[in-house]
Design a protein around this motif. Structure first.
Motif, PDB file in Angstrom:
ATOM      1  N   TYR A 226      12.351  14.226  75.769  1.00 26.97           N
ATOM      2  CA  TYR A 226      11.290  14.065  76.746  1.00 26.97           C
ATOM      3  C   TYR A 226       9.957  13.971  76.020  1.00 26.97           C
ATOM      4  CZ  TYR A 226       8.052  14.880  80.588  1.00 26.97           C
ATOM      5  OH  TYR A 226       7.024  14.750  81.481  1.00 26.97           O
ATOM      6  N   ARG A 227       9.485  12.753  75.815  1.00 27.92           N
ATOM      7  CA  ARG A 227       8.166  12.481  75.242  1.00 27.92           C
ATOM      8  C   ARG A 227       7.885  13.257  73.950  1.00 27.92           C
ATOM      9  NH1 ARG A 227       5.122   9.571  78.716  1.00 27.92           N
ATOM     10  NH2 ARG A 227       5.802   9.484  80.896  1.00 27.92           N
ATOM     11  N   SER A 229       8.556  16.153  73.022  1.00 28.13           N
ATOM     12  CA  SER A 229       8.050  17.500  73.272  1.00 28.13           C
ATOM     13  C   SER A 229       8.635  18.498  72.277  1.00 28.13           C
ATOM     14  CB  SER A 229       8.407  17.938  74.691  1.00 28.13           C
ATOM     15  OG  SER A 229       9.814  18.088  74.823  1.00 28.13           O
ATOM     16  N   GLU A 230       7.946  19.617  72.123  1.00 32.33           N
ATOM     17  CA  GLU A 230       8.440  20.672  71.238  1.00 32.33           C
ATOM     18  C   GLU A 230       9.811  21.160  71.688  1.00 32.33           C
ATOM     19  OE1 GLU A 230       7.426  25.312  70.053  1.00 32.33           O
ATOM     20  OE2 GLU A 230       5.832  24.031  70.873  1.00 32.33           O
ATOM     21  N   GLY A 259       5.008  18.146  68.657  1.00 29.33           N
ATOM     22  CA  GLY A 259       6.252  18.741  69.116  1.00 29.33           C
ATOM     23  C   GLY A 259       7.248  18.969  68.001  1.00 29.33           C
TER      24      GLY A 259
END
Length: 430
Positions: A226-227, A229-230, A259
């Motif tokens: 998801y994008r 993300s971390e 992330g």
């Protein structure tokens, strides 16, 4: 019958995407090659059976007759090969002892196994064509152009089955044991693709490529994220560690996506960080006027191509001095990652060209993007992920080893490198 008449009779209709019949003449040379291939293969099948009969020549039944004998032919079968479709008659072998005999001999051809309808080269050709940009709808036409008009069993449905198989292969690959694996370097990036059939039309696929102890580059992980993300990166790295990758890589290379780096520090805190110079240069130049960008690009190049860390630091300071006053955002973008941008100087000079950028991922995904442009995006997220996996798997067969891979054991042992040269005065870990 004249040659022109022969050619006319061999013309077959071939449909394009608009269902318009296209005449395709069959070359006499192609026919000659195909007939020669058919005769050779037919002869090989006969010799295979003759060898079996010779092997069991001394095996007799109670009446003193040969027990293993020829028994005509199986029904004619069409085999699709690189030379075109070949009509073959496979010899049959019978054991007179019958099915109830405990030592019954059953013959199975190694050349033409049961149910084989396509040669192995055709099985390799179909995914290769698809991955190189031929859509499923155009597959039949492309194959007919290559192997002849009788390519009916190489249809779009075959491609759909292949994609299902790729998804299964991906799931098995994602569960493989990594207990014996060790990577000296890893490259990380998030690649975005267009998805036609999902509500969210942009998919981010997280990719990790690793360099092994012997210098080979291989795909380490590919996962829907998801994008960047971390949380997405953290799940990926935790999964690798859970499956046995407990030894932290010495260096990770990636762009400035926060992330990944935040997740890396939690899962592999001992891994050093190297920012990608290509991404960083692009980010810095975006914060400068177009008229200034050519000069600034040359100045950035002087930093990461410097022979020593001292020269790189001097070029770094010069860039900040030249552009910091008028363009503080560009200077700040560069300065904040100073240490991570120059980390490669603490590793062998032979490895620098591999470590300064995420090129191992970027160059590979040029092929992936070509595939997506050709098909106007994948239909689903799972299909996109499976196709990316298969494309990279295919590409990694041609990846070169790291230059200076013989120095990797020294890096893994913790030997110190100064400006790319091993420090012979201090044999302790850096």
């Amino acid at each position: 019958m004249t040659n022109s008449q022969t050619l006319k009779e061999k013309v077959r209709p071939m449909s394009d995407s608009t269902n318009t019949a296209v005449a395709r003449p069959v070359s006499p040379l192609d026919e000659l090659v195909r007939e020669g291939a058919r005769q050779l293969l037919q002869r090989a099948l006969e010799l295979e059976v003759a060898e079996v009969l010779t092997q069991f020549d001394d095996v007799r039944d109670d009446a003193g007759r040969h027990r293993i004998v020829r028994n005509g032919h199986l029904p004619e079968r069409t085999l699709l090969t690189g030379a075109g479709p070949l009509d073959l008659r496979q010899p049959r072998v019978r054991d007179r002892a019958g099915k109830d005999a405990p030592d019954q001999v059953r013959f199975t051809s190694a050349i033409l196994p049961p149910y084989l309808r396509r040669s192995p080269s055709m099985h390799a050709l179909i995914p290769w064509l698809y991955l190189k940009g031929i859509s499923a709808a155009d597959m039949g036409e492309a194959l007919q152009s290559l192997v002849g008009t009788n390519a009916a069993n190489l249809s779009a449905g075959v491609v759909l089955k292949l994609k299902e198989e790729w998804s299964c292969e991906l799931e098995a690959w994602k569960k493989r044991d990594l207990a014996t694996s060790e990577y000296v370097y890893i490259w990380a990036d998030g690649i975005y693709f267009t998805i036609r059939l999902d509500g969210d039309d942009r998919q981010c696929i997280l990719v990790l490529i690793g360099a092994t102890k012997d210098g080979r580059k291989e795909l380490l992980a590919v996962q829907d994220g998801y994008r960047e993300s971390e949380q997405s990166w953290h799940e990926l790295l935790v999964d690798l560690k859970k499956r046995g990758l407990v030894i932290a890589p010495k260096l990770a290379v990636g762009d400035g996506a926060l992330g990944f780096w935040a997740a890396l520090r939690k899962v592999y805190p001992d891994t050093r960080e190297q920012r990608c110079w290509m991404h960083k240069s692009g980010n810095v130049l975006d914060k400068l006027p177009r008229s200034v960008q050519p000069r600034a690009k040359d100045d950035l190049h002087q930093i990461w191509m410097a022979e020593t860390r001292q020269d790189a630091e001097a070029a770094f300071d010069l860039f900040l001095e030249k552009y910091g006053a008028k363009y503080p955002k560009a200077a700040e973008c560069l300065e904040k990652d100073r240490a991570a941008l120059l980390a490669f100087y603490d590793f062998p000079a032979e490895h620098w060209k591999h470590l300064r950028t995420t090129n191992p991922i970027e160059s590979t995904f040029a092929t992936v993007r070509l595939r997506h442009r050709r098909t106007k995006g994948s239909g689903s997220r799972d299909a996109c992920l499976a196709m990316v996996y298969k494309l990279v798997e295919h590409a990694q067969r041609h990846w070169r080893k790291l230059d200076g891979h013989q120095l990797i054991p020294q890096v893994l042992a913790g030997r110190r490198f100064i400006d790319g040269i091993i420090d012979t005065t201090n044999r302790s870990a850096a």
